[in-house]
Design a protein around this motif. Structure first.
Motif, PDB file in Angstrom:
ATOM      1  N   ILE A  50     -10.937 -14.645 -31.154  1.00 46.55           N
ATOM      2  CA  ILE A  50     -10.562 -16.038 -32.681  1.00 46.55           C
ATOM      3  C   ILE A  50      -9.925 -15.648 -32.834  1.00 46.55           C
ATOM      4  O   ILE A  50      -8.724 -16.361 -33.275  1.00 46.55           O
ATOM      5  CB  ILE A  50     -11.688 -14.808 -33.196  1.00 46.55           C
ATOM      6  CG1 ILE A  50     -13.183 -14.876 -33.102  1.00 46.55           C
ATOM      7  CG2 ILE A  50     -11.700 -14.554 -34.654  1.00 46.55           C
ATOM      8  CD1 ILE A  50     -14.063 -14.271 -34.039  1.00 46.55           C
ATOM      9  N   GLY A  51      -8.714 -14.499 -33.103  1.00 43.57           N
ATOM     10  CA  GLY A  51      -7.379 -13.940 -33.195  1.00 43.57           C
ATOM     11  C   GLY A  51      -6.555 -15.450 -32.343  1.00 43.57           C
ATOM     12  O   GLY A  51      -5.366 -15.575 -33.151  1.00 43.57           O
ATOM     13  N   ALA A  52      -6.861 -15.553 -31.069  1.00 35.70           N
ATOM     14  CA  ALA A  52      -5.762 -16.192 -30.208  1.00 35.70           C
ATOM     15  C   ALA A  52      -6.295 -17.950 -30.705  1.00 35.70           C
ATOM     16  O   ALA A  52      -5.499 -18.927 -30.271  1.00 35.70           O
ATOM     17  CB  ALA A  52      -6.161 -16.320 -28.882  1.00 35.70           C
ATOM     18  N   LEU A  53      -7.232 -17.817 -31.219  1.00 36.85           N
ATOM     19  CA  LEU A  53      -7.800 -19.253 -31.871  1.00 36.85           C
ATOM     20  C   LEU A  53      -7.508 -19.393 -33.184  1.00 36.85           C
ATOM     21  O   LEU A  53      -6.499 -18.858 -33.444  1.00 36.85           O
ATOM     22  CB  LEU A  53      -9.586 -19.778 -31.537  1.00 36.85           C
ATOM     23  CG  LEU A  53      -9.304 -19.913 -30.146  1.00 36.85           C
ATOM     24  CD1 LEU A  53     -11.314 -20.344 -29.957  1.00 36.85           C
ATOM     25  CD2 LEU A  53      -9.480 -21.036 -29.524  1.00 36.85           C
ATOM     26  N   ASP A  54      -7.608 -21.013 -33.803  1.00 40.90           N
ATOM     27  CA  ASP A  54      -7.374 -21.321 -35.011  1.00 40.90           C
ATOM     28  C   ASP A  54      -8.252 -20.840 -36.326  1.00 40.90           C
ATOM     29  O   ASP A  54      -8.163 -20.619 -37.126  1.00 40.90           O
ATOM     30  CB  ASP A  54      -7.171 -22.470 -35.660  1.00 40.90           C
ATOM     31  CG  ASP A  54      -8.300 -23.055 -34.533  1.00 40.90           C
ATOM     32  OD1 ASP A  54      -9.377 -22.926 -34.582  1.00 40.90           O
ATOM     33  OD2 ASP A  54      -8.140 -24.827 -35.386  1.00 40.90           O
ATOM     34  N   CYS A  55      -9.088 -20.021 -35.247  1.00 36.02           N
ATOM     35  CA  CYS A  55     -10.415 -19.616 -36.546  1.00 36.02           C
ATOM     36  C   CYS A  55     -10.165 -18.733 -37.387  1.00 36.02           C
ATOM     37  O   CYS A  55     -10.668 -19.301 -38.894  1.00 36.02           O
ATOM     38  CB  CYS A  55     -11.048 -18.574 -35.740  1.00 36.02           C
ATOM     39  SG  CYS A  55     -12.608 -19.153 -34.386  1.00 36.02           S
TER      40      CYS A  55
END
Length: 128
Positions: A50-55
Motif C-alpha cells: 500500500i505504501g509503495a503504491l499511490d493508495c
C-alpha cells in the motif's frame, strides 16, 4: 461503491509503481488457518505494498480523505472470499460510483494475489 473502486485502483497503482516485482510478498503468504504471528507478517507486507503504491494519496486508515478510510471499507464489506476477489478486481480495474463520484485509478500491472493480500489487510481493520 465508487469510492471503494477508487481506493482499490489507487492501492493497485501504488503497488505497481513501487516495485517491478508485482508478486512481492505473496510467496510467503500464510495459510488461512495460520497463527496470528504469520498474519502480522502478512499485514506488514500488505502495508508495504500500500505504501509503495499511490493508495495513501487518497486513503487513510481511520479518516476519509479523497477516498474512504480503510476502516470504512472494512465496515462495509465482510471478509468473504467473494468480497476479497471483487475488491481486488476493483483495485486492478479501477472505477467509480461506490463511494462518490471521484474515480479510482486502475492498477492493471498489480497481480490478483497482491491485490487480494492488500484487501485482506484492509478488511482486517473492521473493528478499529
Amino acid at each position: 461503491m465508487k469510492k471503494l473502486v477508487v481506493f482499490a485502483a489507487l492501492c493497485t497503482a501504488m503497488v505497481a509503481c513501487g516495485s517491478g516485482d508485482t508478486n512481492k510478498g505473496t510467496e510467503d503468504k500464510p495459510a488461512d488457518n495460520a497463527s496470528t504471528a504469520p498474519a502480522a507478517s502478512g499485514n506488514e507486507k500488505a502495508l508495504e505494498m500500500i505504501g509503495a503504491l499511490d493508495c495513501t494519496t487518497c486513503h487513510k486508515i481511520n479518516e476519509k480523505n479523497i477516498g474512504p478510510a480503510y476502516t470504512e471499507v472494512a465496515k462495509k464489506y465482510e471478509a468473504t472470499d467473494e468480497n476479497i476477489t471483487m475488491l481486488a478486481d476493483k483495485i486492478i480495474k479501477g472505477g467509480s460510483g461506490n463511494w462518490g463520484t471521484v474515480p479510482m485509478t486502475p492498477h492493471p500491472t498489480l497481480s490478483a494475489d497482491s491485490a487480494k493480500e492488500m484487501v485482506r489487510y484492509i478488511l482486517s481493520l473492521k473493528n478499529q
